[in-house]
Motif scaffolding. Structure first.
Motif, short mmCIF file in Angstrom:
data_model
loop_
_atom_site.label_atom_id
_atom_site.label_comp_id
_atom_site.label_asym_id
_atom_site.label_seq_id
_atom_site.Cartn_x
_atom_site.Cartn_y
_atom_site.Cartn_z
N LYS A 1 0.84 -1.19 0.00
CA LYS A 1 0.00 0.00 0.00
C LYS A 1 0.87 1.25 0.00
O LYS A 1 1.92 1.29 0.66
N VAL A 2 0.44 2.25 -0.75
CA VAL A 2 1.10 3.55 -0.77
C VAL A 2 0.07 4.60 -0.39
O VAL A 2 -1.01 4.66 -1.00
N ASP A 3 0.38 5.34 0.64
CA ASP A 3 -0.53 6.38 1.15
C ASP A 3 -1.91 5.78 1.48
O ASP A 3 -2.95 6.40 1.22
N VAL B 1 4.53 4.00 2.88
CA VAL B 1 4.46 2.68 2.27
C VAL B 1 4.22 1.64 3.37
O VAL B 1 4.85 1.70 4.43
N ASN B 2 3.33 0.70 3.12
CA ASN B 2 3.07 -0.42 4.04
C ASN B 2 3.10 -1.74 3.26
O ASN B 2 2.43 -1.86 2.23
N LEU B 3 3.88 -2.66 3.77
CA LEU B 3 3.96 -3.99 3.17
C LEU B 3 3.48 -5.01 4.19
O LEU B 3 3.99 -5.07 5.32
N ASP B 4 2.48 -5.82 3.82
CA ASP B 4 1.95 -6.87 4.68
C ASP B 4 1.98 -8.20 3.93
O ASP B 4 1.64 -8.25 2.73
N LEU B 5 2.37 -9.26 4.64
CA LEU B 5 2.40 -10.59 4.05
C LEU B 5 2.36 -11.64 5.14
O LEU B 5 2.47 -11.32 6.33
N ALA B 6 2.23 -12.90 4.77
CA ALA B 6 2.20 -14.00 5.73
C ALA B 6 2.77 -15.24 5.05
O ALA B 6 2.85 -15.31 3.82
N ASP B 7 3.16 -16.22 5.87
CA ASP B 7 3.59 -17.48 5.28
C ASP B 7 2.37 -18.37 5.06
O ASP B 7 1.23 -17.99 5.35
N VAL B 8 2.59 -19.57 4.55
CA VAL B 8 1.50 -20.46 4.21
C VAL B 8 0.64 -20.81 5.42
O VAL B 8 -0.57 -21.04 5.30
N GLN C 1 5.90 -4.29 7.31
CA GLN C 1 6.94 -3.25 7.32
C GLN C 1 6.33 -1.95 6.83
O GLN C 1 5.59 -1.92 5.86
N ALA C 2 6.64 -0.86 7.54
CA ALA C 2 6.16 0.46 7.15
C ALA C 2 7.36 1.39 6.99
O ALA C 2 8.31 1.33 7.78
N TRP C 3 7.33 2.22 5.96
CA TRP C 3 8.38 3.23 5.77
C TRP C 3 7.83 4.35 4.90
O TRP C 3 6.67 4.31 4.47
N SER C 4 8.63 5.36 4.68
CA SER C 4 8.17 6.51 3.88
C SER C 4 9.34 7.07 3.08
O SER C 4 10.51 6.81 3.40
N PHE C 5 9.00 7.81 2.05
CA PHE C 5 10.02 8.50 1.27
C PHE C 5 9.44 9.83 0.80
O PHE C 5 8.22 10.04 0.80
N PHE C 6 10.31 10.70 0.37
CA PHE C 6 9.91 12.07 0.01
C PHE C 6 10.29 12.31 -1.44
O PHE C 6 11.43 12.06 -1.85
N VAL C 7 9.33 12.78 -2.24
CA VAL C 7 9.57 13.08 -3.65
C VAL C 7 9.78 14.58 -3.81
O VAL C 7 8.95 15.39 -3.37
#
Length: 276
Positions: A211-213, A241-248, A255-261
């Motif tokens: 996910k972004v924003d 930015v948010n990244l979500d996942l799982a194993d089987v 993980q969450a992070w951000s960047f600046f344009v």
């Protein structure tokens, strides 16, 4: 059954069991793999118990029949089969060990995990199950055995089966991502990437969400990473930015992070001194 037929049948069974024990003992002497040695030892012990039962039957029942013949009723030996979990199945959290039992005798059963035996429980002659909590077990390979003992023979294990399972209570690892947290970029089409792995059951690709924003984006994902390349320029400013996942098995990771344009060039104008 008459006496000669019964004696011949019992002696044939005893010889067959002894031969099988000899083969397994030879294999045990040659293998060094701990799990294989454990399985072979269980099989040898089960056959030894069976050998003892047949020998007792030959010694105790045939002597009275020596001078004649009689009819006896022989019950089949109990058998069991672990129907769940399956061989080499991955396990997480609380699981049920289900056992299919075929026995004409009432008896008790117990669960043995990594050669550590649990308490005996009365199960009658019906199918039974055990609750197993894997939370306290280390990730990796473990052995689970179900054992059954008829009430008439409380010190003997008449039937046993072992399966090997793999415990996975750990989340996937997100090892890297880009752009780095707090980074500035001048690229208006800055890609977003992430790498991850799971040493157990493996990453469930369908669970990966980027996910972004706050909005999910159509990233390209596989079992080791995700990539999103925008087709529309990022707006100027900060982006989360948010990244979500799982194993089987459902162990989650995020993980969450951000960047600046900052892709626009500075602008300005000369305001002085005035020209006259």
């Amino acid at each position: 059954l008459n006496t000669p037929q019964l004696e011949a049948s019992l002696r044939a069974q005893i010889a067959s069991i002894q031969a099988r024990i000899t083969v397994l003992q030879a294999e045990l002497a040659q293998t060094t793999h701990p799990i294989r040695r454990f399985v072979l030892t269980l099989r040898i012990r089960a056959l030894q118990f069976l050998l003892e039962a047949f020998s007792d039957l030959l010694a105790d029942l045939l002597k009275p029949l020596a001078s004649g013949s009689a009819s006896i009723f022989v019950l089949p030996l109990p058998t069991l089969n672990i129907t769940a979990p399956a061989q080499n199945q991955f396990l997480r959290g609380n699981v049920t060990v289900a056992v299919d039992l075929h026995s004409a005798l009432l008896g008790r059963a117990r669960l043995v995990v990594d050669a550590i035996a649990g308490d005996w429980s009365d199960v009658g002659a019906a199918d039974f199950s055990f609750a197993l909590n894997t939370a306290s077990m280390a990730d990796g390979t473990h052995t689970i055995a179900a054992q059954f003992s008829p009430t008439e023979f409380p010190t003997r294990v008449f039937s046993s089966q072992t399966v090997t399972v793999r415990v996975d209570n750990s989340s996937p690892v997100i090892s890297s991502f880009a752009p780095p947290d707090g980074a500035f970029t001048t690229n208006p089409l800055q890609p977003i990437t992430a790498s991850y792995s799971d040493a157990g059951s493996g990453v469930d690709v369908a669970s990966v969400v980027l996910k972004v924003d706050g909005s999910a984006v159509a990233a390209s994902v596989n079992s080791t990473g995700a990539v999103f390349v925008p087709t529309v320029s990022w707006s100027e400013g900060n982006h989360s930015v948010n990244l979500d996942l799982a194993d089987v098995l459902g162990n989650p990771a995020s993980q969450a992070w951000s960047f600046f344009v900052d892709s626009a060039a500075p602008t300005g104008q000369i305001t002085g001194p005035s020209i006259t």
